[in-house]
Design an enzyme around this catalytic site. Structure first.
Site, PDB file in Angstrom:
ATOM      1  N   GLU A 244      67.301   0.870 103.715  1.00 47.46           N
ATOM      2  CA  GLU A 244      66.441  -0.060 102.761  1.00 47.46           C
ATOM      3  C   GLU A 244      64.831  -0.040 103.111  1.00 47.46           C
ATOM      4  O   GLU A 244      64.643   0.164 104.206  1.00 47.46           O
ATOM      5  CB  GLU A 244      66.828  -1.293 102.885  1.00 47.46           C
ATOM      6  CG  GLU A 244      67.883  -2.056 101.716  1.00 47.46           C
ATOM      7  CD  GLU A 244      67.109  -2.206 100.730  1.00 47.46           C
ATOM      8  OE1 GLU A 244      65.948  -2.330 100.508  1.00 47.46           O
ATOM      9  OE2 GLU A 244      67.894  -2.289  99.690  1.00 47.46           O
ATOM     10  N   ASP A 245      63.983  -0.277 102.171  1.00 49.90           N
ATOM     11  CA  ASP A 245      62.507  -0.352 102.498  1.00 49.90           C
ATOM     12  C   ASP A 245      61.874  -2.236 102.428  1.00 49.90           C
ATOM     13  O   ASP A 245      60.810  -2.153 102.357  1.00 49.90           O
ATOM     14  CB  ASP A 245      61.559   0.501 101.572  1.00 49.90           C
ATOM     15  CG  ASP A 245      61.692   0.040 100.176  1.00 49.90           C
ATOM     16  OD1 ASP A 245      62.737  -0.541  99.653  1.00 49.90           O
ATOM     17  OD2 ASP A 245      60.654  -0.134  99.475  1.00 49.90           O
TER      18      ASP A 245
ATOM     19  N   LYS B 265      58.666  -6.100  95.918  1.00 49.81           N
ATOM     20  CA  LYS B 265      59.737  -5.150  96.238  1.00 49.81           C
ATOM     21  C   LYS B 265      61.056  -5.500  96.703  1.00 49.81           C
ATOM     22  O   LYS B 265      61.442  -6.509  97.479  1.00 49.81           O
ATOM     23  CB  LYS B 265      59.049  -4.256  97.623  1.00 49.81           C
ATOM     24  CG  LYS B 265      57.723  -3.697  97.217  1.00 49.81           C
ATOM     25  CD  LYS B 265      57.338  -2.515  98.128  1.00 49.81           C
ATOM     26  CE  LYS B 265      56.338  -1.754  98.002  1.00 49.81           C
ATOM     27  NZ  LYS B 265      55.700  -0.933  98.916  1.00 49.81           N
ATOM     28  N   GLY B 266      62.127  -4.979  96.042  1.00 47.82           N
ATOM     29  CA  GLY B 266      63.389  -5.222  96.389  1.00 47.82           C
ATOM     30  C   GLY B 266      63.982  -6.670  95.577  1.00 47.82           C
ATOM     31  O   GLY B 266      64.893  -7.013  95.650  1.00 47.82           O
TER      32      GLY B 266
ATOM     33  N   ASN C 105      67.740   0.009  85.788  1.00 45.49           N
ATOM     34  CA  ASN C 105      67.082   1.684  85.394  1.00 45.49           C
ATOM     35  C   ASN C 105      67.638   2.497  86.430  1.00 45.49           C
ATOM     36  O   ASN C 105      66.972   3.713  86.263  1.00 45.49           O
ATOM     37  CB  ASN C 105      65.508   1.287  85.203  1.00 45.49           C
ATOM     38  CG  ASN C 105      65.183   0.480  84.146  1.00 45.49           C
ATOM     39  OD1 ASN C 105      65.642   0.580  82.845  1.00 45.49           O
ATOM     40  ND2 ASN C 105      64.302  -0.494  84.651  1.00 45.49           N
TER      41      ASN C 105
ATOM     42  N   THR D 213      58.940   3.832  92.971  1.00 45.54           N
ATOM     43  CA  THR D 213      58.666   3.586  91.777  1.00 45.54           C
ATOM     44  C   THR D 213      57.879   2.244  91.837  1.00 45.54           C
ATOM     45  O   THR D 213      57.522   1.620  90.766  1.00 45.54           O
ATOM     46  CB  THR D 213      59.940   3.139  91.052  1.00 45.54           C
ATOM     47  OG1 THR D 213      60.686   2.433  92.055  1.00 45.54           O
ATOM     48  CG2 THR D 213      60.654   4.121  90.652  1.00 45.54           C
TER      49      THR D 213
ATOM     50  N   SER E 235      71.149   0.070  94.277  1.00 46.16           N
ATOM     51  CA  SER E 235      70.012  -0.642  93.704  1.00 46.16           C
ATOM     52  C   SER E 235      69.920  -1.906  92.894  1.00 46.16           C
ATOM     53  O   SER E 235      70.816  -2.117  92.293  1.00 46.16           O
ATOM     54  CB  SER E 235      69.235   0.519  93.220  1.00 46.16           C
ATOM     55  OG  SER E 235      68.082   0.281  92.407  1.00 46.16           O
ATOM     56  N   ALA E 236      68.949  -2.723  93.049  1.00 41.38           N
ATOM     57  CA  ALA E 236      68.863  -3.801  92.451  1.00 41.38           C
ATOM     58  C   ALA E 236      68.334  -3.519  90.647  1.00 41.38           C
ATOM     59  O   ALA E 236      68.516  -4.246  89.679  1.00 41.38           O
ATOM     60  CB  ALA E 236      68.049  -4.833  92.762  1.00 41.38           C
ATOM     61  N   SER E 237      68.056  -2.365  90.552  1.00 39.74           N
ATOM     62  CA  SER E 237      67.520  -1.835  89.169  1.00 39.74           C
ATOM     63  C   SER E 237      68.517  -1.288  88.210  1.00 39.74           C
ATOM     64  O   SER E 237      69.369  -0.572  88.370  1.00 39.74           O
ATOM     65  CB  SER E 237      66.315  -0.564  89.595  1.00 39.74           C
ATOM     66  OG  SER E 237      66.188  -0.020  88.196  1.00 39.74           O
TER      67      SER E 237
ATOM     68  N   LYS F  11      70.208  -8.791  95.872  1.00 36.42           N
ATOM     69  CA  LYS F  11      69.761  -9.078  97.175  1.00 36.42           C
ATOM     70  C   LYS F  11      68.835 -10.111  97.436  1.00 36.42           C
ATOM     71  O   LYS F  11      68.101 -10.487  96.398  1.00 36.42           O
ATOM     72  CB  LYS F  11      68.883  -7.687  97.486  1.00 36.42           C
ATOM     73  CG  LYS F  11      69.534  -6.360  97.470  1.00 36.42           C
ATOM     74  CD  LYS F  11      68.776  -5.052  97.382  1.00 36.42           C
ATOM     75  CE  LYS F  11      69.657  -3.808  97.033  1.00 36.42           C
ATOM     76  NZ  LYS F  11      68.852  -2.521  97.169  1.00 36.42           N
TER      77      LYS F  11
ATOM     78  N   ARG G 225      64.529  -8.348  88.507  1.00 35.57           N
ATOM     79  CA  ARG G 225      63.504  -8.371  87.411  1.00 35.57           C
ATOM     80  C   ARG G 225      63.021 -10.031  87.157  1.00 35.57           C
ATOM     81  O   ARG G 225      61.720 -10.401  87.163  1.00 35.57           O
ATOM     82  CB  ARG G 225      64.085  -7.819  86.023  1.00 35.57           C
ATOM     83  CG  ARG G 225      62.842  -7.486  85.047  1.00 35.57           C
ATOM     84  CD  ARG G 225      63.650  -6.712  84.043  1.00 35.57           C
ATOM     85  NE  ARG G 225      64.516  -5.499  84.367  1.00 35.57           N
ATOM     86  CZ  ARG G 225      65.099  -5.024  83.402  1.00 35.57           C
ATOM     87  NH1 ARG G 225      65.452  -5.547  82.328  1.00 35.57           N
ATOM     88  NH2 ARG G 225      65.935  -3.832  83.860  1.00 35.57           N
TER      89      ARG G 225
ATOM     90  N   ASP H 299      69.314   2.318  99.009  1.00 38.36           N
ATOM     91  CA  ASP H 299      68.573   1.929  98.114  1.00 38.36           C
ATOM     92  C   ASP H 299      67.579   2.784  97.220  1.00 38.36           C
ATOM     93  O   ASP H 299      67.695   4.014  97.806  1.00 38.36           O
ATOM     94  CB  ASP H 299      67.278   0.778  98.817  1.00 38.36           C
ATOM     95  CG  ASP H 299      66.337   0.107  97.741  1.00 38.36           C
ATOM     96  OD1 ASP H 299      67.073  -0.288  96.733  1.00 38.36           O
ATOM     97  OD2 ASP H 299      65.071   0.067  98.230  1.00 38.36           O
ATOM     98  N   LEU H 300      67.186   2.543  96.393  1.00 38.85           N
ATOM     99  CA  LEU H 300      66.495   3.561  95.299  1.00 38.85           C
ATOM    100  C   LEU H 300      64.920   3.605  95.400  1.00 38.85           C
ATOM    101  O   LEU H 300      64.196   4.321  95.916  1.00 38.85           O
ATOM    102  CB  LEU H 300      66.750   3.477  93.699  1.00 38.85           C
ATOM    103  CG  LEU H 300      66.248   4.241  92.839  1.00 38.85           C
ATOM    104  CD1 LEU H 300      66.554   5.783  93.161  1.00 38.85           C
ATOM    105  CD2 LEU H 300      66.519   3.884  91.396  1.00 38.85           C
ATOM    106  N   ASP H 301      64.599   2.305  94.945  1.00 39.00           N
ATOM    107  CA  ASP H 301      62.995   2.244  94.859  1.00 39.00           C
ATOM    108  C   ASP H 301      62.396   2.122  96.160  1.00 39.00           C
ATOM    109  O   ASP H 301      62.871   1.114  96.991  1.00 39.00           O
ATOM    110  CB  ASP H 301      62.658   1.061  94.239  1.00 39.00           C
ATOM    111  CG  ASP H 301      63.195   1.083  92.446  1.00 39.00           C
ATOM    112  OD1 ASP H 301      62.934   2.248  91.958  1.00 39.00           O
ATOM    113  OD2 ASP H 301      63.822   0.178  91.959  1.00 39.00           O
TER     114      ASP H 301
HETATM  115  C1  BG6 Z   1      64.203  -2.962  92.734  1.00 41.55           C
HETATM  116  C2  BG6 Z   1      62.579  -2.913  92.772  1.00 41.55           C
HETATM  117  O1  BG6 Z   1      64.848  -1.879  93.341  1.00 41.55           O
HETATM  118  O2  BG6 Z   1      64.804  -3.419  91.398  1.00 41.55           O
HETATM  119  C3  BG6 Z   1      62.178  -4.151  92.273  1.00 41.55           C
HETATM  120  O3  BG6 Z   1      62.179  -2.809  94.258  1.00 41.55           O
HETATM  121  C4  BG6 Z   1      62.713  -4.486  90.859  1.00 41.55           C
HETATM  122  O4  BG6 Z   1      60.760  -4.173  92.168  1.00 41.55           O
HETATM  123  C5  BG6 Z   1      64.171  -4.384  90.887  1.00 41.55           C
HETATM  124  O5  BG6 Z   1      62.347  -5.569  90.065  1.00 41.55           O
HETATM  125  C6  BG6 Z   1      64.790  -4.757  89.485  1.00 41.55           C
HETATM  126  O6  BG6 Z   1      64.586  -3.339  88.803  1.00 41.55           O
HETATM  127  P1  BG6 Z   1      64.492  -3.262  87.095  1.00 41.55           P
HETATM  128  O7  BG6 Z   1      64.097  -1.650  87.270  1.00 41.55           O
HETATM  129  O8  BG6 Z   1      66.291  -3.502  86.902  1.00 41.55           O
HETATM  130  O9  BG6 Z   1      63.796  -4.159  86.697  1.00 41.55           O
HETATM  131 MG    MG Z   2      63.454  -0.692  97.724  1.00 36.43          MG
END
Ligand code: BG6
Ligand code: MG
Length: 227
Positions: A172-173, A46-47, A121, A18, A117-119, A148, A50, A10-12
């Protein structure tokens, strides 16, 4: 001893923290629509994806039905633009303790390294940390159907590597992330507190405490129990 072929991170909260930047951006958005938002509530996000995060914030402020989908998408975009302004200032100093050493050891032992990662970004964050070259594959959250705790993102990485799940370890966290790893059929390393990550197959309080040999021993036991 059975050894894994891939580690999928996982990233964040695992590679870098972040959460504070997400907090600042969500807090500004929440306050602009009259909803109180503090660090304790941020823990719930967390996790979480958006749009799902926005829904939780609106529920907290009793505004779950106050906005149209178009308005909610505009709010999520507003939060994300603010978040991006904050993360582009990140530097390699913000990589969490002992992560570079861990990745180096895995690379030296020919273990594949993936990011799940779910992000959306994730590529930007890795770029600012100067870590894009440290991963053999980074899943693109924009192309993952279910977030997730669904297993999709971890399975996407395993599929890219051409590996059966039982040869992969997920790190994972967040509780939703540990569930995602298990639903993917993988061994789960938790980083954090037993109160939220008790389901992990092995748990460390933070990244500095990660013990790769202990992971390998626990993975070997777990592997023998797999069909
Ligand atoms: C997860 C974070 O890794 O990504 C969440 O823990 C975040 O807090 C999710 O909402 C989605 O991220 P992003 O950057 O696409 O808004
Ligand atoms: Mg995380």
């Amino acid at each position: 001893m059975n050894k894994p072929t891939a580690f999928i991170f996982d990233l964040d909260g695992v590679i870098t923290d972040t959460a504070h930047y997400h907090f600042l951006a969500w807090q500004a958005l929440a306050q602009s629509i009259g909803i109180d938002f503090d660090a304790a509530f941020n823990e719930n996000l967390k996790g979480v994806g958006r749009m799902e995060s926005l829904e939780l914030i609106l529920q907290k402020g009793n505004k779950a039905n106050a906005y149209t989908l178009v308005e909610k998408e505009a709010m999520a975009t507003q939060k994300n633009e603010h978040y991006k302004e904050l993360i582009v200032k990140m530097t390699p100093d913000e990589v969490l303790p002992k992560i570079p050493e861990l990745l180096q050891r895995l690379q030296q032992s020919q273990v594949k390294i993936g990011l799940a990662s779910a992000s959306k970004n994730a590529f930007t964050v890795l770029g600012c940390l100067k870590m894009l070259g440290d991963f053999d594959y980074v899943a693109d959250a924009a192309k993952i159907p279910n977030s997730k705790p669904a297993p999709d993102v971890f399975l996407d990485v395993a599929k890219h590597f051409g590996l059966d799940s039982k040869y992969c370890i997920g790190v994972e966290d967040a509780a939703a992330g540990v569930e995602s790893i298990h639903r993917a059929g993988m061994f789960a390393v938790g980083i954090g507190d037993v109160s939220s990550l008790g389901e992990a197959d092995i748990l460390f309080p933070n990244t500095a405490a990660i013990d790769v040999d202990a992971i390998y021993r626990a993975y070997d036991q777990w592997f023998k129990q797999q069909a």
